[in-house]
Design an enzyme around this catalytic site. Structure first.
Site, PDB file in Angstrom:
ATOM      1  N   HIS A  10       1.527  -7.475  10.744  1.00 53.96           N
ATOM      2  CA  HIS A  10       0.848  -6.632   9.751  1.00 53.96           C
ATOM      3  C   HIS A  10      -0.397  -7.341   9.228  1.00 53.96           C
ATOM      4  O   HIS A  10      -0.331  -8.146   8.293  1.00 53.96           O
ATOM      5  CB  HIS A  10       1.826  -6.322   8.603  1.00 53.96           C
ATOM      6  CG  HIS A  10       1.341  -5.276   7.650  1.00 53.96           C
ATOM      7  ND1 HIS A  10       2.003  -4.081   7.445  1.00 53.96           N
ATOM      8  CD2 HIS A  10       0.253  -5.235   6.833  1.00 53.96           C
ATOM      9  CE1 HIS A  10       1.352  -3.358   6.544  1.00 53.96           C
ATOM     10  NE2 HIS A  10       0.285  -4.044   6.160  1.00 53.96           N
ATOM     11  N   HIS A  12      -4.608  -6.371   8.657  1.00 53.47           N
ATOM     12  CA  HIS A  12      -5.755  -5.452   8.781  1.00 53.47           C
ATOM     13  C   HIS A  12      -6.953  -6.264   9.256  1.00 53.47           C
ATOM     14  O   HIS A  12      -7.279  -7.287   8.642  1.00 53.47           O
ATOM     15  CB  HIS A  12      -6.054  -4.814   7.424  1.00 53.47           C
ATOM     16  CG  HIS A  12      -4.906  -3.996   6.901  1.00 53.47           C
ATOM     17  ND1 HIS A  12      -4.836  -2.633   7.037  1.00 53.47           N
ATOM     18  CD2 HIS A  12      -3.760  -4.365   6.271  1.00 53.47           C
ATOM     19  CE1 HIS A  12      -3.714  -2.190   6.500  1.00 53.47           C
ATOM     20  NE2 HIS A  12      -3.035  -3.226   6.028  1.00 53.47           N
ATOM     21  N   HIS A 190       2.673   2.425   6.525  1.00 48.47           N
ATOM     22  CA  HIS A 190       2.736   1.801   5.202  1.00 48.47           C
ATOM     23  C   HIS A 190       3.555   2.729   4.304  1.00 48.47           C
ATOM     24  O   HIS A 190       3.222   3.914   4.159  1.00 48.47           O
ATOM     25  CB  HIS A 190       1.348   1.691   4.584  1.00 48.47           C
ATOM     26  CG  HIS A 190       0.524   0.535   5.071  1.00 48.47           C
ATOM     27  ND1 HIS A 190       0.145   0.375   6.374  1.00 48.47           N
ATOM     28  CD2 HIS A 190       0.005  -0.529   4.393  1.00 48.47           C
ATOM     29  CE1 HIS A 190      -0.580  -0.724   6.481  1.00 48.47           C
ATOM     30  NE2 HIS A 190      -0.679  -1.297   5.302  1.00 48.47           N
ATOM     31  N   GLU A 193       5.318   0.534  -0.727  1.00 47.37           N
ATOM     32  CA  GLU A 193       4.483  -0.495  -1.368  1.00 47.37           C
ATOM     33  C   GLU A 193       4.174   0.059  -2.775  1.00 47.37           C
ATOM     34  O   GLU A 193       4.680  -0.452  -3.755  1.00 47.37           O
ATOM     35  CB  GLU A 193       3.192  -0.719  -0.561  1.00 47.37           C
ATOM     36  CG  GLU A 193       2.267  -1.777  -1.148  1.00 47.37           C
ATOM     37  CD  GLU A 193       0.891  -1.826  -0.456  1.00 47.37           C
ATOM     38  OE1 GLU A 193       0.486  -0.828   0.168  1.00 47.37           O
ATOM     39  OE2 GLU A 193       0.208  -2.871  -0.590  1.00 47.37           O
ATOM     40  N   ASP A 271      -1.103  -9.293   5.591  1.00 52.15           N
ATOM     41  CA  ASP A 271      -1.811  -8.074   5.174  1.00 52.15           C
ATOM     42  C   ASP A 271      -3.339  -8.253   5.233  1.00 52.15           C
ATOM     43  O   ASP A 271      -3.969  -7.799   6.198  1.00 52.15           O
ATOM     44  CB  ASP A 271      -1.356  -7.672   3.761  1.00 52.15           C
ATOM     45  CG  ASP A 271      -1.374  -6.174   3.519  1.00 52.15           C
ATOM     46  OD1 ASP A 271      -1.624  -5.415   4.460  1.00 52.15           O
ATOM     47  OD2 ASP A 271      -1.128  -5.762   2.360  1.00 52.15           O
ATOM     48  N   ASP A 272      -3.917  -8.846   4.216  1.00 53.48           N
ATOM     49  CA  ASP A 272      -5.379  -9.054   4.124  1.00 53.48           C
ATOM     50  C   ASP A 272      -5.588 -10.462   3.540  1.00 53.48           C
ATOM     51  O   ASP A 272      -5.952 -10.594   2.355  1.00 53.48           O
ATOM     52  CB  ASP A 272      -6.007  -8.012   3.174  1.00 53.48           C
ATOM     53  CG  ASP A 272      -5.588  -6.583   3.526  1.00 53.48           C
ATOM     54  OD1 ASP A 272      -6.133  -6.028   4.472  1.00 53.48           O
ATOM     55  OD2 ASP A 272      -4.681  -6.051   2.842  1.00 53.48           O
TER      56      ASP A 272
HETATM   57  N1  ADE Z   1      -5.329  -1.397   3.655  1.00 54.66           N
HETATM   58  C1  ADE Z   1      -5.533  -2.712   3.615  1.00 54.66           C
HETATM   59  N2  ADE Z   1      -4.550  -3.314   2.928  1.00 54.66           N
HETATM   60  C2  ADE Z   1      -3.693  -2.344   2.517  1.00 54.66           C
HETATM   61  C3  ADE Z   1      -2.498  -2.330   1.774  1.00 54.66           C
HETATM   62  N3  ADE Z   1      -1.939  -3.445   1.285  1.00 54.66           N
HETATM   63  N4  ADE Z   1      -1.904  -1.141   1.544  1.00 54.66           N
HETATM   64  C4  ADE Z   1      -2.457  -0.013   2.015  1.00 54.66           C
HETATM   65  N5  ADE Z   1      -3.577   0.017   2.712  1.00 54.66           N
HETATM   66  C5  ADE Z   1      -4.199  -1.134   2.977  1.00 54.66           C
HETATM   67 ZN    ZN Z   2      -1.256  -3.314   4.986  1.00 50.35          ZN
END
Ligand code: ADE
Ligand code: ZN
Length: 331
Positions: A10, A12, A190, A193, A271-272
């Site tokens: 996971h 992005h 997703h 969350e 994630d990011d």
């Molecule tokens: N796009 C990038 N990070 C995200 C996240 N944590 N939740 C939903 N969309 C995303």
């Molecule tokens: Zn994500």
């Protein structure tokens, strides 16, 4: 923790862009992205909706297939640094040619070439999961699914949905998931969350995904947790992301350990990462501190991730080998 071979399901692609990479590209293109960075050059945002805005503003400097190829090279270098042997990254046709299939093909060709060059040199293996963006709506999702189906192959292997979970319902996107499933793509969504357990339940039932991005709020309904465990639904858990965005106050309050103890197939991702000031080794260190998870636990999680990966059987075998978990190798 860096030396543990890892898989990451996971991630992005734009969200993994080092801030210096985006700042450099903005300078090259004379693009004004003021508001994206704080005074120290870190990504700056107040809350989740603002995070999504800043994400899209940073992404706006990535214009051409060549920009995306350079991004793949930069991100895989970071993955190698973290001991990642296999990663799946979310790619969005909405950001790469605006959902036009012919433009999208050029982006995929450029990203694939960059990824395969890294792989050929013994670096991390990268595969792409095309994601629609929930807050862009179901019509754009249909175009994203079409793009995914048209480019499915050695690099594009999955389809999913990201974006603001509070907009729309999973069933609004069922058409695009049906198309992707019929094309043979792996499916993830997703959910759980920002939405509660119902959101997870609907993603599983209405989109028929094998994996859920995050899914952590399933913990609020233990019957659902048991069902996820029984059905073998894999959670792509990103604890550092959840903590940075304020979903949980601190690591030892994160539900990942409870989910794992109750038998859910849990995996760990970032994630990011630069947005959340994290790395995959950093996640492992925090999980070790909060829950005492050791190398054996992480090896188990990585095996689960390799088994849930959206790649072909030969690639999976190579990944398991690199993890030291292939048939015949010691666990
Ligand atoms: N796009 C990038 N990070 C995200 C996240 N944590 N939740 C939903 N969309 C995303
Ligand atoms: Zn994500």
């Amino acid at each position: 923790m860096k030396s543990i071979p890892k898989t990451e399901l996971h991630l992005h692609l734009e969200g993994a862009a080092p801030p210096a990479f985006i700042a450099g590209l903005a300078k090259e293109k004379h693009a004004d992205i003021s508001g994206v960075f704080d005074e120290r050059g870190h990504y700056a945002y107040d809350d989740f909706p603002h995070f999504l805005q800043v994400y899209e503003a940073a992404t706006s400097v990535l214009k051409t297939p060549e920009d995306y190829a350079r991004l793949v090279t930069a991100v895989t270098a970071e993955l190698a640094e973290q001991g990642v042997v296999y990663a799946e990254t979310f790619l969005s046709p909405d950001f790469c040619g605006g959902g036009d299939v012919s433009a999208w093909r050029d982006y995929v060709a450029a990203m694939q070439e960059a990824a395969l060059a890294v792989e050929a040199q013994g670096g991390p293996i990268l595969r792409g999961v095309v994601t629609c963006i929930r807050h862009f709506g179901p019509e754009k999702a249909k175009r994203a699914a079409l793009c995914a189906a048209e480019t499915m192959g050695d690099f594009v292997t999955g389809y999913g949905i990201a974006g603001n979970e509070m907009m729309g319902r999973p069933k609004d996107f069922a058409w695009s998931f049906d198309l992707a499933r019929e094309a043979g793509l792996g499916l993830t969504a997703h959910a759980g969350e920002w939405g509660g357990p119902v959101s997870v339940k609907e993603a599983v039932e209405d989109l028929r995904v094998s994996r859920i991005g995050h899914g952590v709020r399933a913990i609020e309904d233990l019957a659902l947790v048991d069902r996820l465990a029984e059905d073998g639904i894999v959670l792509e858990v990103c604890p550092g992301s959840n903590i940075a965005l304020g979903l949980y106050p601190k690591w030892d309050r994160h539900p990942v350990c409870q989910l794992w103890e109750r038998g859910v197939k849990v995996t760990v991702s970032t994630d990011d990462p630069p947005f959340f000031h994290t790395t995959l080794s950093g996640e492992y260190e925090q999980l070790n501190r909060a829950f005492g998870w050791d190398e054996e636990v992480f090896a188990g999680l990585n095996r689960v991730a390799a088994e849930a990966a959206f790649c072909d059987a030969a690639t999976r075998e190579r990944v398991l080998e690199r993890l030291g978990a292939a048939a015949g190798q010691a666990a």
